[in-house]
Scaffold this motif. Structure first.
Motif, PDB file in Angstrom:
ATOM      1  N   LEU A 106       0.790  -1.230   0.000  1.00  0.00           N
ATOM      2  CA  LEU A 106       0.000   0.000   0.000  1.00  0.00           C
ATOM      3  C   LEU A 106       0.824   1.284   0.000  1.00  0.00           C
ATOM      4  CD1 LEU A 106      -2.806  -0.941   2.545  1.00  0.00           C
ATOM      5  CD2 LEU A 106      -2.855  -1.069   0.050  1.00  0.00           C
ATOM      6  N   ALA A 107       2.112   1.196   0.224  1.00  0.00           N
ATOM      7  CA  ALA A 107       2.932   2.397   0.398  1.00  0.00           C
ATOM      8  C   ALA A 107       3.181   3.172  -0.886  1.00  0.00           C
ATOM      9  CB  ALA A 107       4.269   2.032   1.040  1.00  0.00           C
ATOM     10  N   GLY A 108       3.132   2.525  -2.010  1.00  0.00           N
ATOM     11  CA  GLY A 108       3.412   3.211  -3.266  1.00  0.00           C
ATOM     12  C   GLY A 108       2.263   4.093  -3.700  1.00  0.00           C
ATOM     13  N   PRO A 109       2.508   4.926  -4.713  1.00  0.00           N
ATOM     14  CA  PRO A 109       1.437   5.788  -5.205  1.00  0.00           C
ATOM     15  C   PRO A 109       0.306   4.956  -5.819  1.00  0.00           C
ATOM     16  CG  PRO A 109       3.372   5.953  -6.619  1.00  0.00           C
ATOM     17  CD  PRO A 109       3.744   5.081  -5.453  1.00  0.00           C
ATOM     18  N   VAL A 110      -0.901   5.444  -5.677  1.00  0.00           N
ATOM     19  CA  VAL A 110      -2.058   4.749  -6.248  1.00  0.00           C
ATOM     20  C   VAL A 110      -2.063   4.991  -7.748  1.00  0.00           C
ATOM     21  CG1 VAL A 110      -4.579   4.629  -6.266  1.00  0.00           C
ATOM     22  CG2 VAL A 110      -3.356   5.038  -4.117  1.00  0.00           C
ATOM     23  N   PRO A 111      -2.138   3.933  -8.552  1.00  0.00           N
ATOM     24  CA  PRO A 111      -2.149   4.121 -10.004  1.00  0.00           C
ATOM     25  C   PRO A 111      -3.445   4.805 -10.450  1.00  0.00           C
ATOM     26  CG  PRO A 111      -2.262   1.773  -9.437  1.00  0.00           C
ATOM     27  CD  PRO A 111      -2.174   2.536  -8.165  1.00  0.00           C
ATOM     28  N   ASP A 112      -3.348   5.552 -11.564  1.00  0.00           N
ATOM     29  CA  ASP A 112      -4.527   6.224 -12.103  1.00  0.00           C
ATOM     30  C   ASP A 112      -5.529   5.218 -12.656  1.00  0.00           C
ATOM     31  OD1 ASP A 112      -3.536   8.739 -11.486  1.00  0.00           O
ATOM     32  OD2 ASP A 112      -2.481   8.893 -13.395  1.00  0.00           O
ATOM     33  N   GLU A 113      -5.025   4.225 -13.359  1.00  0.00           N
ATOM     34  CA  GLU A 113      -5.869   3.203 -13.964  1.00  0.00           C
ATOM     35  C   GLU A 113      -5.159   1.864 -13.855  1.00  0.00           C
ATOM     36  OE1 GLU A 113      -7.105   3.981 -17.975  1.00  0.00           O
ATOM     37  OE2 GLU A 113      -7.352   6.108 -17.590  1.00  0.00           O
ATOM     38  N   PRO A 114      -5.915   0.787 -13.818  1.00  0.00           N
ATOM     39  CA  PRO A 114      -5.257  -0.515 -13.800  1.00  0.00           C
ATOM     40  C   PRO A 114      -4.519  -0.776 -15.115  1.00  0.00           C
ATOM     41  CG  PRO A 114      -7.653  -0.781 -13.864  1.00  0.00           C
ATOM     42  CD  PRO A 114      -7.347   0.694 -13.775  1.00  0.00           C
ATOM     43  N   THR A 115      -3.441  -1.493 -15.025  1.00  0.00           N
ATOM     44  CA  THR A 115      -2.692  -1.891 -16.213  1.00  0.00           C
ATOM     45  C   THR A 115      -3.502  -2.958 -16.935  1.00  0.00           C
ATOM     46  OG1 THR A 115      -0.649  -1.477 -15.025  1.00  0.00           O
ATOM     47  CG2 THR A 115      -0.493  -2.824 -17.015  1.00  0.00           C
ATOM     48  N   PRO A 116      -3.714  -2.809 -18.258  1.00  0.00           N
ATOM     49  CA  PRO A 116      -4.490  -3.838 -18.981  1.00  0.00           C
ATOM     50  C   PRO A 116      -3.731  -5.160 -18.990  1.00  0.00           C
ATOM     51  CG  PRO A 116      -3.727  -2.097 -20.485  1.00  0.00           C
ATOM     52  CD  PRO A 116      -3.293  -1.735 -19.112  1.00  0.00           C
ATOM     53  N   PRO A 117      -4.453  -6.256 -19.054  1.00  0.00           N
ATOM     54  CA  PRO A 117      -3.784  -7.554 -19.099  1.00  0.00           C
ATOM     55  C   PRO A 117      -2.952  -7.697 -20.374  1.00  0.00           C
ATOM     56  CG  PRO A 117      -6.161  -7.817 -19.461  1.00  0.00           C
ATOM     57  CD  PRO A 117      -5.898  -6.373 -19.162  1.00  0.00           C
ATOM     58  N   ALA A 118      -1.913  -8.497 -20.261  1.00  0.00           N
ATOM     59  CA  ALA A 118      -1.047  -8.739 -21.420  1.00  0.00           C
ATOM     60  C   ALA A 118      -1.831  -9.493 -22.483  1.00  0.00           C
ATOM     61  CB  ALA A 118       0.181  -9.541 -20.990  1.00  0.00           C
ATOM     62  N   GLN A 119      -1.570  -9.173 -23.755  1.00  0.00           N
ATOM     63  CA  GLN A 119      -2.227  -9.841 -24.871  1.00  0.00           C
ATOM     64  C   GLN A 119      -1.601 -11.219 -25.054  1.00  0.00           C
ATOM     65  OE1 GLN A 119      -4.421  -8.425 -27.395  1.00  0.00           O
ATOM     66  NE2 GLN A 119      -4.780  -6.630 -26.132  1.00  0.00           N
TER      67      GLN A 119
END
Length: 121
Positions: A106-119
């Motif tokens: 939890l210590a890191g910055p909160v991402p703006d959006e989830p990373t899309p799954p790898a194709q």
């Protein structure tokens, strides 16, 4: 007043905090509320602490004694039992181990959006 601490998280650790405080020094209910507020839980309500103390007493983790007060009714002072000291040691260890796991996640910055799954491909 806006709460600065999640009540559900606090509920999970309040017994440990109370055990720790009464292990440091025998205390009465309102004094414990003041000590918790001084420790940073400024918005903790009396109505949260007193039921937790009653539960600890029912569980045999604290014992209480009445002491006459010059400024009103007798005060109920709490101190840990042997079971309370065991619960404090065990619970503190579990809590600190959990903090060690949760903090890096939890210590890191909160991402703006989830990373899309790898194709797949």
């Amino acid at each position: 007043m806006t709460s600065t601490h999640d009540p559900q998280l606090l509920k999970g650790v309040l017994s440990l905090l109370l055990l720790r405080l009464v292990a440091e020094r025998e205390s009465y209910g309102y004094e414990l509320v003041q000590r918790l507020r001084a420790a940073g839980l400024a918005d903790i309500a009396d109505g949260t602490v007193y039921p937790a103390l009653a539960r600890l007493e029912r569980e045999g983790r604290v014992r209480a004694r009445l002491v006459a007060s010059r400024s009103g009714p007798a005060r109920k002072y709490y101190r840990p039992t042997d079971e309370g000291y065991r619960a404090l040691a065990e619970g503190s260890g579990h809590w600190l181990a959990l903090v060690d796991v949760v903090t890096p996640v939890l210590a890191g910055p909160v991402p703006d959006e989830p990373t899309p799954p790898a194709q797949e491909g």
